[in-house]
Design a protein around this motif. Structure first.
Motif, PDB file in Angstrom:
ATOM      1  N   THR A  37       3.979   4.970  -5.907  1.00 13.13           N
ATOM      2  CA  THR A  37       4.316   4.995  -7.156  1.00 13.13           C
ATOM      3  C   THR A  37       3.199   6.150  -7.508  1.00 13.13           C
ATOM      4  OG1 THR A  37       4.180   2.519  -7.368  1.00 13.13           O
ATOM      5  CG2 THR A  37       3.731   3.584  -9.008  1.00 13.13           C
ATOM      6  N   VAL A  38       2.138   6.131  -7.077  1.00 13.94           N
ATOM      7  CA  VAL A  38       0.832   7.022  -7.603  1.00 13.94           C
ATOM      8  C   VAL A  38       1.177   8.182  -7.844  1.00 13.94           C
ATOM      9  CG1 VAL A  38      -2.024   8.189  -6.787  1.00 13.94           C
ATOM     10  CG2 VAL A  38      -1.076   5.312  -6.811  1.00 13.94           C
ATOM     11  N   GLU A  39       1.702   8.611  -6.829  1.00 18.94           N
ATOM     12  CA  GLU A  39       2.365   9.695  -6.282  1.00 18.94           C
ATOM     13  C   GLU A  39       3.198  10.648  -7.314  1.00 18.94           C
ATOM     14  OE1 GLU A  39       5.069  12.706  -3.115  1.00 18.94           O
ATOM     15  OE2 GLU A  39       3.794  10.861  -2.501  1.00 18.94           O
ATOM     16  N   LYS A  40       4.498   9.562  -8.145  1.00 17.23           N
ATOM     17  CA  LYS A  40       4.788   9.609  -8.983  1.00 17.23           C
ATOM     18  C   LYS A  40       4.140   9.722 -10.472  1.00 17.23           C
ATOM     19  CE  LYS A  40       8.274  10.268  -6.070  1.00 17.23           C
ATOM     20  NZ  LYS A  40       9.311  11.473  -5.341  1.00 17.23           N
ATOM     21  N   LEU A  41       3.491   8.902 -10.213  1.00 16.17           N
ATOM     22  CA  LEU A  41       2.469   8.431 -11.731  1.00 16.17           C
ATOM     23  C   LEU A  41       1.653   9.644 -11.955  1.00 16.17           C
ATOM     24  CD1 LEU A  41       1.300   5.137 -11.855  1.00 16.17           C
ATOM     25  CD2 LEU A  41       3.022   6.014 -13.305  1.00 16.17           C
ATOM     26  N   GLN A  42       1.086  10.399 -10.581  1.00 17.00           N
ATOM     27  CA  GLN A  42       0.417  11.407 -11.139  1.00 17.00           C
ATOM     28  C   GLN A  42       1.488  12.866 -12.026  1.00 17.00           C
ATOM     29  OE1 GLN A  42      -2.551  12.347 -10.822  1.00 17.00           O
ATOM     30  NE2 GLN A  42      -2.830   9.835  -9.590  1.00 17.00           N
ATOM     31  N   LEU A  43       2.575  12.764 -11.753  1.00 19.77           N
ATOM     32  CA  LEU A  43       3.873  13.736 -12.579  1.00 19.77           C
ATOM     33  C   LEU A  43       4.138  13.282 -13.297  1.00 19.77           C
ATOM     34  CD1 LEU A  43       6.620  14.651  -9.255  1.00 19.77           C
ATOM     35  CD2 LEU A  43       4.086  16.117  -9.980  1.00 19.77           C
ATOM     36  N   CYS A  44       4.369  11.659 -13.502  1.00 16.73           N
ATOM     37  CA  CYS A  44       4.722  11.215 -15.281  1.00 16.73           C
ATOM     38  C   CYS A  44       3.376  11.413 -15.731  1.00 16.73           C
ATOM     39  CB  CYS A  44       5.032   9.924 -14.557  1.00 16.73           C
ATOM     40  SG  CYS A  44       6.971   9.978 -14.048  1.00 16.73           S
ATOM     41  N   ILE A  45       1.808  10.828 -15.469  1.00 13.11           N
ATOM     42  CA  ILE A  45       0.975  10.566 -16.159  1.00 13.11           C
ATOM     43  C   ILE A  45       1.243  12.115 -17.513  1.00 13.11           C
ATOM     44  CG2 ILE A  45      -1.728  11.092 -16.044  1.00 13.11           C
ATOM     45  CD1 ILE A  45      -1.521   9.206 -13.688  1.00 13.11           C
TER      46      ILE A  45
ATOM     47  N   GLN B 245       1.228  -1.521  -0.221  1.00 11.21           N
ATOM     48  CA  GLN B 245       0.252  -0.582  -0.151  1.00 11.21           C
ATOM     49  C   GLN B 245       0.648   1.366   0.087  1.00 11.21           C
ATOM     50  OE1 GLN B 245      -2.662   0.076   3.644  1.00 11.21           O
ATOM     51  NE2 GLN B 245      -4.139   1.833   2.579  1.00 11.21           N
ATOM     52  N   ARG B 246       2.103   1.233   1.141  1.00 12.57           N
ATOM     53  CA  ARG B 246       2.537   1.924   0.597  1.00 12.57           C
ATOM     54  C   ARG B 246       3.547   2.419  -0.728  1.00 12.57           C
ATOM     55  NH1 ARG B 246       7.948   1.275   4.538  1.00 12.57           N
ATOM     56  NH2 ARG B 246       8.316   0.500   2.295  1.00 12.57           N
ATOM     57  N   ASN B 247       4.151   1.257  -0.470  1.00 12.99           N
ATOM     58  CA  ASN B 247       3.989   2.020  -2.317  1.00 12.99           C
ATOM     59  C   ASN B 247       3.776   2.071  -3.628  1.00 12.99           C
ATOM     60  OD1 ASN B 247       6.795   0.549  -1.504  1.00 12.99           O
ATOM     61  ND2 ASN B 247       6.778  -1.290  -2.009  1.00 12.99           N
ATOM     62  N   MET B 248       2.413   0.889  -3.733  1.00 12.38           N
ATOM     63  CA  MET B 248       1.303   1.815  -4.105  1.00 12.38           C
ATOM     64  C   MET B 248       1.110   3.267  -4.186  1.00 12.38           C
ATOM     65  SD  MET B 248      -1.302  -1.016  -4.526  1.00 12.38           S
ATOM     66  CE  MET B 248      -2.390  -0.373  -5.181  1.00 12.38           C
ATOM     67  N   ALA B 249       1.334   3.949  -2.682  1.00 15.17           N
ATOM     68  CA  ALA B 249       0.891   5.479  -2.756  1.00 15.17           C
ATOM     69  C   ALA B 249       1.613   6.221  -3.377  1.00 15.17           C
ATOM     70  CB  ALA B 249       0.925   5.534  -1.404  1.00 15.17           C
TER      71      ALA B 249
END
Length: 801
Positions: A127-135, A121-125
């Motif tokens: 990842t989501v945070e980073k993907l928000q920048l990459c999306i 869950q922590r890794n996903m959070a």
């Protein structure tokens, strides 16, 4: 003094000991070093002092241990007692631990699962945070691939990727790859857009025909509507038009684009007329221009577009080899040209600088030169006036259409004058065939009319007025043959056909009137005149037909004034106008009449020669049988009947023909006597010949053609008469005595002629000579003849000298 130093040393050692006892062991080294750095032997005293302090502390420790020894012993005793209980408790704890471990094993597994899930869950959070920048970058890049066909969105997305999203996540390798691929994607966009442009150029090449057809149809309908309105206004009967300018029938040009609201015809009233935008999708040009502009390569695109359009212009202007054979060939040619320049005009106004007015003017000037050269060549091959007329209409519509788009078309209208000349030539050729057919089908007899209706029918086609004939009862005959009203009608048809070319040329009534009169003059003086001249020369045209042709040309000449009025009624230009061309076709009919008259004289003389060839004189006959020769009587009867027909000829044609025939007959008879092939003539033959000449004189005196004064016609035979009288009377003494005198009885007898005939009558061969009896009975008379011959020769020699 030594005591003071000792005291200070003791005090210093005490301080050092306190520091050693109270400070961290890490600081002992520097403290001890200070002892060795002090007075010599001070360390010995310090060691002593340190030993004393150690002993003191040992005593205190011993005291402390002695004081707590009993308590320690008691505690050990208690601890030994607790040992058994502890061992027992240890067993219980071990057993409890074992049971707890068994019971917590599942809990441990679940706990580990929870831990793992929480890590995920922590890794996903994260990842989501980073993907928000990459999306935005990643999605934009992927979307960019899909938007290559949507060039505007692709370029905008590419710009956002470069300036906004990729810099945020530039630390990722895939973002670096995307950044490296963006220039290649730009080139790919340029290539795809250029491919679309090439497809557009190919499409517009195919659709130019339809675009031009639409534009020309709209221009033609707009012109027709304006012409109808102008005509109504001109005639003073203008009312609210059926086609309203504010309704769906109005055609106009806006921003370089065609818009049209109605086709103008009832059949197309409900049809929506397509414009250039409807027929051609211009978006590839706009996209490609925008892309190259955004990418900073607009000049390359402009040069490429202009170069390709120049090539297409040359292809459009290249005609098909058989274009002149059908109107569709010309129509396709003009449709393509108009379509090409309508598209260029649209591009000129819809884009900024892709093409310039100078560029379109250059193309148009090049096209004008090519169009004019092509039409000059192909129109010269055309021999169908209807096709030339269609060509003229297409040129006018093309010129009107392109003029509406701002292209100068004066050279096209100038070309129309050359086409008009070609049209007139084809009309003249066509009417030459018509005239020949009329002449071939004519019976060359006066037109019989049985009833008043037939008479009105003829006079409605030809302006004939003769009070004498109008007073006659039916049935009656009109003097001209059926070809006259047909020729007159066809001349009017020619004028109508010529007028068709003058329509829509934007010329004044005076200019149109001048064109009609000039073309009509050409028809009369060249085509009709040539047909008449050829007709007159045809072998099957006899004297009767020639007489009728003369009568016909007289009536056609009189009808020329009605043709003047006919043209005036069409053009509303008075013939009294200063610059109006007059019809000089009168000369055509006069020349034809003169040619027919000359042909009458020629054919009449030929007919006389035919009769003369039938003459069969017995030149050695002893004496005449007292009757005129049969061939001559037949000839006189022919002349008498022929001259009866000549009474219908106008003027002095009949008199001239009669005089010409008598002179030719006299000359032919004289030549018969003087023929070199004729060697001997008897007096009996002279007497027979004299009887024939007397019949000719009787015919001349019978007034076969009225109008001769006195014995004018008999004078045609005066040479023969005096010659024959000289030989019949044998009045040589008078002839020789009066020769050269103006009142001589034999003034028209030439000495050479008399000598030639006398030579034929001499008895040179001693056989069948009329003077044989003279030689037997009176040789003196023979000598007289010889004397006359000598004198005649003397006269002849005197004349020749």
């Amino acid at each position: 003094m030594a005591d003071n130093e000792t005291l200070e040393c003791v005090t210093e050692h005490e301080r050092i000991l306190q520091e050693i006892e109270s400070t961290d062991t890490a600081c002992v080294g520097p403290t001890l070093r200070s002892i060795y750095d002090d007075q010599p032997n001070a360390h010995k005293r310090f060691m002593e002092k340190l030993d004393a302090r150690i002993r003191n502390h040992d005593r205190e420790i011993e005291k402390m241990c002695n004081f707590h020894h009993q308590g320690f012993v008691d505690a050990i005793t208690e601890l030994l007692k607790v040992r058994a209980d502890a061992e027992k408790l240890m067993g219980q704890v071990t057993d409890t631990n074992r049971r707890l471990q068994d019971a917590g094993r599942d809990v441990t597994a679940q706990t580990e699962e929870v831990i793992r899930c929480r890590i995920q869950q922590r890794n996903m959070a994260t990842t989501v945070e980073k993907l928000q920048l990459c999306i935005p970058g990643d999605t934009g890049y992927c979307y960019l691939r899909d938007l290559i066909q949507g060039y505007y969105a692709a370029l905008k997305t590419m710009e956002q990727l470069e300036k906004v999203y990729i810099p945020r996540v530039s630390q990722y390798r895939f973002c670096q790859i995307m950044a490296e691929n963006l220039p290649r994607l730009r080139e790919e966009i340029k290539e795809i857009s250029m491919s679309d442009l090439k497809d557009f150029l190919e499409s517009i090449r195919k659709h130019s025909d339809k675009v031009g057809e639409t534009a020309m149809r709209q221009a033609q309908q707009h012109r027709t509507f304006n012409s109808a309105v102008a005509k109504q206004v001109h005639t003073g009967h203008y009312s609210k038009p059926v086609y309203s300018l504010s309704g769906r029938t109005h055609t106009h040009i806006s921003n370089g684009l065609l818009t049209h609201d109605d086709a103008g015809d009832e059949e197309e009233a409900d049809e929506e007329v397509l414009t250039a935008q409807d027929l051609v999708d211009f978006s590839p040009v706009y996209r490609c221009l925008h892309i190259y502009t955004v990418l900073g390569d607009r000049e390359t695109f402009e040069n490429y577009y202009r170069k390709q359009r120049k090539k297409q212009a040359r292809l459009v202007l290249q005609p098909q080899a058989n274009m002149h054979e059908t109107v569709e060939g010309y129509r396709r040619y003009f449709n393509q040209i108009v379509g090409f320049f309508v598209v260029e005009d649209h591009i000129l106004h819809a884009t900024r600088g892709l093409v310039t007015r100078a560029f379109t003017d250059e193309l148009w000037n090049m096209a004008l030169s090519k169009i004019i050269a092509v039409l000059r060549t192909h129109s010269s091959y055309c021999d169908d006036p209807d096709l030339v007329l269609e060509l003229k209409n297409l040129i006018v519509i093309c010129a009107d259409t392109l003029q509406g788009y701002g292209f100068p078309v004066n050279r096209l209208f100038d070309l129309l004058f050359e086409v008009r000349d070609q049209y007139n030539e084809t009309l003249l050729k066509k009417w030459a065939v018509v005239f020949r057919e009329i002449f071939e089908s004519d019976n060359y007899s006066p037109i019989p009319v049985e009833t008043e209706e037939e008479y009105k029918l003829v006079t409605s086609r030809f302006p004939f007025h003769d009070p004498e004939i109008e007073k006659q009862d039916f049935p009656k005959k009109l003097p001209m043959s059926q070809s006259v009203p047909q020729i007159y009608t066809q001349v009017k048809e020619f004028i109508y056909a010529s007028l068709k070319f003058s329509e829509s040329l934007h010329r004044s009534s005076t200019e149109i009137d001048d064109m009609l009169r000039k073309s009509t003059n050409l028809l009369l003086t060249r085509t009709l005149s040539s047909c008449l001249q050829n007709l007159i020369k045809k072998p099957h045209i006899g004297l009767t037909e020639l007489v009728q042709i003369i009568i016909n040309t007289t009536h056609l000449e009189q009808a020329c004034k009605y043709l003047e009025e006919f043209i005036t009624n069409i053009t509303n230009v008075s013939p009294e106008t200063v610059h109006t061309t007059r019809l000089y076709g009168l000369s055509t009919f006069k020349d034809a009449r003169h040619a027919a008259e000359g042909e009458i004289y020629t054919k009449l003389n030929q007919k006389i020669d035919e009769f003369i060839q039938l003459a069969d004189y017995e030149w050695s006959m002893a004496e005449s049988d007292g009757r005129a020769s049969g061939y001559l009587m037949d000839l006189i009867n022919f002349l008498r009947s022929t001259f009866q027909v000549f009474t219908h000829l106008p003027g002095k044609v009949a008199q001239t023909a009669c005089m010409s025939a008598c002179k030719h007959l006299s000359t032919s008879l004289m030549q018969m006597l003087l023929d070199t092939e004729l060697k001997q003539i008897s007096m009996g033959a002279i007497q027979q010949f004299n009887l024939d000449v007397m019949q000719c004189e009787l015919f001349a005196s019978s007034e076969p053609v009225p109008g001769f004064q006195g014995d004018t016609l008999q004078l045609a035979f005066i040479d023969l008469r005096q010659l024959l009288d000289l030989f019949m009377v044998w009045d040589w003494s008078t002839y020789l005595a009066d020769y050269g005198q103006p009142n001589s009885k034999y003034l028209r007898v030439n000495p050479a002629t008399a000598l030639a005939l006398l030579e034929k009558m001499k008895d040179t061969n001693k056989k069948n000579n009329i003077f044989s009896q003279f030689r037997k009975n009176d040789r003196d008379k023979q000598k007289l003849i010889e004397t006359v011959v000598k004198q005649l020769r003397s006269l002849v020699n005197g004349m020749s000298s």
